[in-house]
Design a protein around this motif. Structure first.
Motif, mmCIF file in Angstrom:
data_model
loop_
_atom_site.group_PDB
_atom_site.id
_atom_site.type_symbol
_atom_site.label_atom_id
_atom_site.label_comp_id
_atom_site.label_asym_id
_atom_site.label_seq_id
_atom_site.Cartn_x
_atom_site.Cartn_y
_atom_site.Cartn_z
ATOM 1 N N GLU A 186 18.685 103.797 35.484
ATOM 2 C CA GLU A 186 19.669 104.802 35.898
ATOM 3 C C GLU A 186 20.965 104.140 36.345
ATOM 4 O O GLU A 186 20.928 103.055 36.931
ATOM 5 N N LYS A 187 22.081 104.810 36.090
ATOM 6 C CA LYS A 187 23.383 104.264 36.514
ATOM 7 C C LYS A 187 23.837 104.934 37.808
ATOM 8 O O LYS A 187 23.579 106.117 38.010
ATOM 9 N N GLY B 154 16.965 103.457 40.929
ATOM 10 C CA GLY B 154 17.801 104.629 40.660
ATOM 11 C C GLY B 154 17.804 105.626 41.813
ATOM 12 O O GLY B 154 17.675 105.258 42.980
ATOM 13 N N TRP C 18 17.925 92.449 39.032
ATOM 14 C CA TRP C 18 19.257 92.772 39.549
ATOM 15 C C TRP C 18 20.240 91.756 38.958
ATOM 16 O O TRP C 18 19.826 90.666 38.532
ATOM 17 N N TRP D 74 27.275 95.026 39.442
ATOM 18 C CA TRP D 74 26.197 96.016 39.295
ATOM 19 C C TRP D 74 26.553 97.051 38.237
ATOM 20 O O TRP D 74 25.724 97.445 37.428
ATOM 21 N N TRP D 75 27.792 97.473 38.263
ATOM 22 C CA TRP D 75 28.248 98.480 37.288
ATOM 23 C C TRP D 75 28.078 97.923 35.869
ATOM 24 O O TRP D 75 27.527 98.597 34.982
ATOM 25 N N GLU E 240 24.547 97.830 34.750
ATOM 26 C CA GLU E 240 24.075 99.168 34.336
ATOM 27 C C GLU E 240 24.581 99.514 32.941
ATOM 28 O O GLU E 240 23.822 100.016 32.108
ATOM 29 N N GLN E 241 25.861 99.215 32.693
ATOM 30 C CA GLN E 241 26.421 99.551 31.371
ATOM 31 C C GLN E 241 25.710 98.775 30.272
ATOM 32 O O GLN E 241 25.590 99.232 29.142
ATOM 33 N N VAL F 71 19.223 98.551 33.687
ATOM 34 C CA VAL F 71 18.441 99.375 34.627
ATOM 35 C C VAL F 71 18.334 100.790 34.053
ATOM 36 O O VAL F 71 19.138 101.185 33.204
#
Ligand code: BGC
Length: 415
Positions: A41-42, A360, A172, A30-31, A34-35, A39
Motif C-alpha cells: 500500500e502507498k 499499510g 523498508w 519511502w515514497w 512505494e512507487q 510495498v
C-alpha cells in the motif's frame, strides 16, 4: 486496583510522525520505494495532516494532554541539498506554535525513518560520510526557525528499527536484505549524525535545550521453556536492540525516549515470540505490560538521564483491548516511578490511525480512528478513559474493572 497517582508534573501525551500522517511526501525515499512497488500500500494522502494539523491538535487538547509529539519531514524542508523550503519551515513553525497555544509542550523529532532522496549523494542514504553532516546542517536550520517553540528535541527515532528493516529484512528502504556489515556501518553514521545534531542544537539553542532520542526496547527475557542458552540469547538481544546504538551516544543525551510494544522471549538462537498463551494485538504482537517496567528501569539505570515513554500502543481496530492495555502498562510504569525511576511522561502511540509502514493502513493504532476516504477523525471510547487518566494524573481506583483482553485474559497489572 487501588488508586495509582503519578508524580506531580508527569506529562501525558500522544505521538505522531510526519510521513505516517501528513500525506504527499513525494521527495522521500519511502515514497519512491512505494512507487517502485516494494510495498503493498502507498501512503498517498495518509491522514492529510499536512492540511488538517489544526484538527489533530484540537483533538489532543480536547483529551487534556500536556505534551504532543510530531516529527518534521526532512525531504520537505530541504528538497535539494542546501536549499531550504521556507514555506515548509513556516508550516512547522505554525504547528509547534499551535501546540503551545493549546497549552501543551511540544516534542519535535528530526528524523523518523524517512530520508530525502538526495541523501548520500542520491545513492547511499546512510552509507555515505556526507550524510551525518547533511543531517547536522538540516538540524541547525530547523533549530533556528522552530527553536524557541520546542520543549523537547529528539534527533533520531529508532535507529535499531531502521537498520533491521532496511538492511536486514529489506522490507523498508533502501530494501537491502542481509547486509549485516552495512547495517553496522549505518549505525556508525547515525551515531555520528546524532552527535553532530546534538552539538548543533546546543550551539543554536543554548545549554538548557533538552536534546535526546527515541528508541524502541523490547523486553528480552528467557522464554518459559528457554533452555540453557536462553540467557546468552537474551544478553545478545538486549545488546543489539537496546544498548548497541544508545551506548554510542549516551554521553550526549539529556533525556531518553523509551518505546515499548512487546517483549522478546528468548530461546537459544531464536525468539519464541510465536509461542505461549498471551493476549495479542490485531497484528499478532504479544501484550506483556510488565516489560515496560523492566525496559524503563534498565534504561534509566544504564544511562542516568530522565526517561519519557515516547511510544506505547497497539493495533486494535475494534477498540476492544486498548483501555485494558493502557491501564496495565501504566500500572507497571507507576511501579517504576514508585521505585524512584525518573520517568517524566508517557505518550501513547498514536493520536491517530496512520500509515503503518510496510503494513499499510490496516493496523489501527489511534486514540482517534480515521476514515481514510474522507479523512474524518473520531475519538474511540478508550480515548476518553485515557483522557480521564491524563486529567486526573492518576488511574482512579476501580477504573477498568471488568475489562479483559479479547482472549479473556484479565488484567495484567502488577498485583
Ligand atoms: C515506530 C512507529 C510505528 C510504531 C508501531 C514504532 O516503532 O516509531 O513509526 O508506527 O512503532 O509499529
Amino acid at each position: 486496583m487501588p488508586d495509582l497517582t503519578f508524580p506531580d508534573g508527569f506529562l501525558w501525551g500522544a505521538s505522531t510522525s510526519a510521513y505516517q500522517i501528513e500525506g504527499g511526501n513525494a521527495g522521500s525515499d519511502w515514497w519512491a520505494f512505494e512507487q517502485a512497488g516494494r510495498v503493498s500500500e502507498k501512503a498517498g494522502a495518509a491522514c492529510d495532516s499536512y492540511n488538517r494539523w489544526r484538527e489533530d491538535l484540537d483533538l489532543a487538547a480536547e483529551l487534556g494532554l500536556g505534551i504532543f509529539r510530531i516529527s518534521v519531514e526532512w525531504s520537505r524542508i530541504e528538497p535539494e541539498p542546501g536549499r531550504y523550503d521556507e514555506a515548509a519551515l513556516a508550516h512547522y513553525l505554525d504547528v509547534v506554535k499551535g501546540i503551545r497555544e493549546r497549552g501543551m509542550q511540544s516534542m519535535v523529532v528530526l528524523w523518523h525513518f524517512t530520508n530525502p532522496l538526495w541523501l548520500g549523494r542520491g545513492r547511499a542514504t546512510w552509507l555515505d560520510e556526507s550524510s551525518p553532516h547533511a543531517f547536522e546542517a538540516y538540524t541547525r536550520r530547523v533549530a533556528e526557525v522552530l527553536g524557541p517553540h520546542v520543549d523537547w528535541w529528539a534527533t533520531l527515532n529508532e535507529a535499531n528499527t531502521y537498520v533491521s528493516h532496511g538492511w536486514l529484512h529489506g522490507d523498508w528502504p533502501p530494501g537491502k536484505p542481509f547486509r549485516i556489515r552495512a547495517g553496522f556501518r549505518v549505525y556508525e553514521y547515525l551515531a555520528r549524525a546524532h552527535r553532530l545534531a546534538y552539538a548543533a542544537l546546543k550551539d543554536t539553542l543554548g545549554p538548557d535545550s533538552r536534546v535526546g532520542l527515541t528508541h524502541v526496547m523490547p523486553w528480552a527475557h528467557p522464554a518459559e521453556k528457554g533452555g540453557v542458552l536462553s540467557g546468552t540469547m537474551c544478553r545478545y538481544w538486549r545488546w543489539i536492540m537496546e544498548h548497541h546504538f544508545v551506548d554510542k551516544v549516551c554521553d550526549q543525551l539529556d533525556w531518553l525516549g523509551v518505546q515499548y510494544y512487546y517483549d522478546s522471549p528468548c530461546q537459544a538462537f531464536r525468539l519464541a515470540d510465536e509461542d505461549g498463551c498471551v493476549p495479542r494485538t490485531d497484528m499478532g504482537w504479544r501484550i506483556v505490560p510488565e516489560g515496560l517496567y523492566h525496559v524503563v528501569r534498565e534504561a534509566a539505570r544504564r544511562y542516568r538521564v530522565p526517561v519519557l515513554v515516547t511510544e506505547n500502543g497497539l493495533a486494535d481496530a475494534a477498540d476492544a483491548q486498548r483501555a485494558r492495555f493502557i491501564i496495565d502498562h501504566l500500572a507497571w510504569l507507576k511501579r517504576a516511578t514508585d521505585e524512584g525511576v525518573d520517568v517524566r511522561g508517557y505518550l501513547y502511540w498514536s493520536l491517530l490511525d496512520n500509515f503503518e509502514w510496510a503494513y499499510g493502513f490496516g493496523p489501527r493504532f489511534g486514540l482517534a480512528g480515521v476514515e481514510y476516504a474522507t479523512c474524518s477523525r473520531t475519538l474511540r471510547p478508550s480515548a476518553s478513559l485515557y483522557a480521564r487518566i491524563a486529567r486526573e494524573n492518576r488511574i482512579p481506583e476501580g477504573l477498568g474493572e471488568g475489562l479483559v483482553y479479547s482472549d479473556g485474559t484479565p488484567s495484567l497489572a502488577p498485583c
